[in-house]
Design a protein around this motif. Sequence first.
Motif: not given
Length: 129
Positions: A108, A111-112, A114-116, A118-119, A122
Amino acid sequence: MTKTVTLTGKLQFRVDEQLELAVKAIAVRRDEDVADVCRRILREGVAKESLEDGKDEVAKIVRQTLRDVLKPFEERIAKLNAKAAISSGTAMWMNMQVLDEAGYDAQEVYTKARKKAVAQLQERESEAL
């Protein structure tokens, strides 16, 4: 001093009426013989054509030289990227292990994170500042 050129070659060809009138108009405007105008235009055309052929050869040489010069740098950058990827993967798995041993849900957290990440990648540079 004017360079004297001995004329030995002879070319004969036909032209359309429009071209003939244009060449004659140039000759009158420059106060030259039609033959001199034709020779000058032919010389300039041949020189331009030779230059164009030379440009192609020079461009090929420059491209090959750039490839030869840049190849070691490309290989070095590829090696550095591979090392960075290995280091990054090692750090990630070590962090996962530590989080798991500390009692957190490592998947978990990963995953959090990684999302941060990637954001953040970008985002535009101006937004990130």
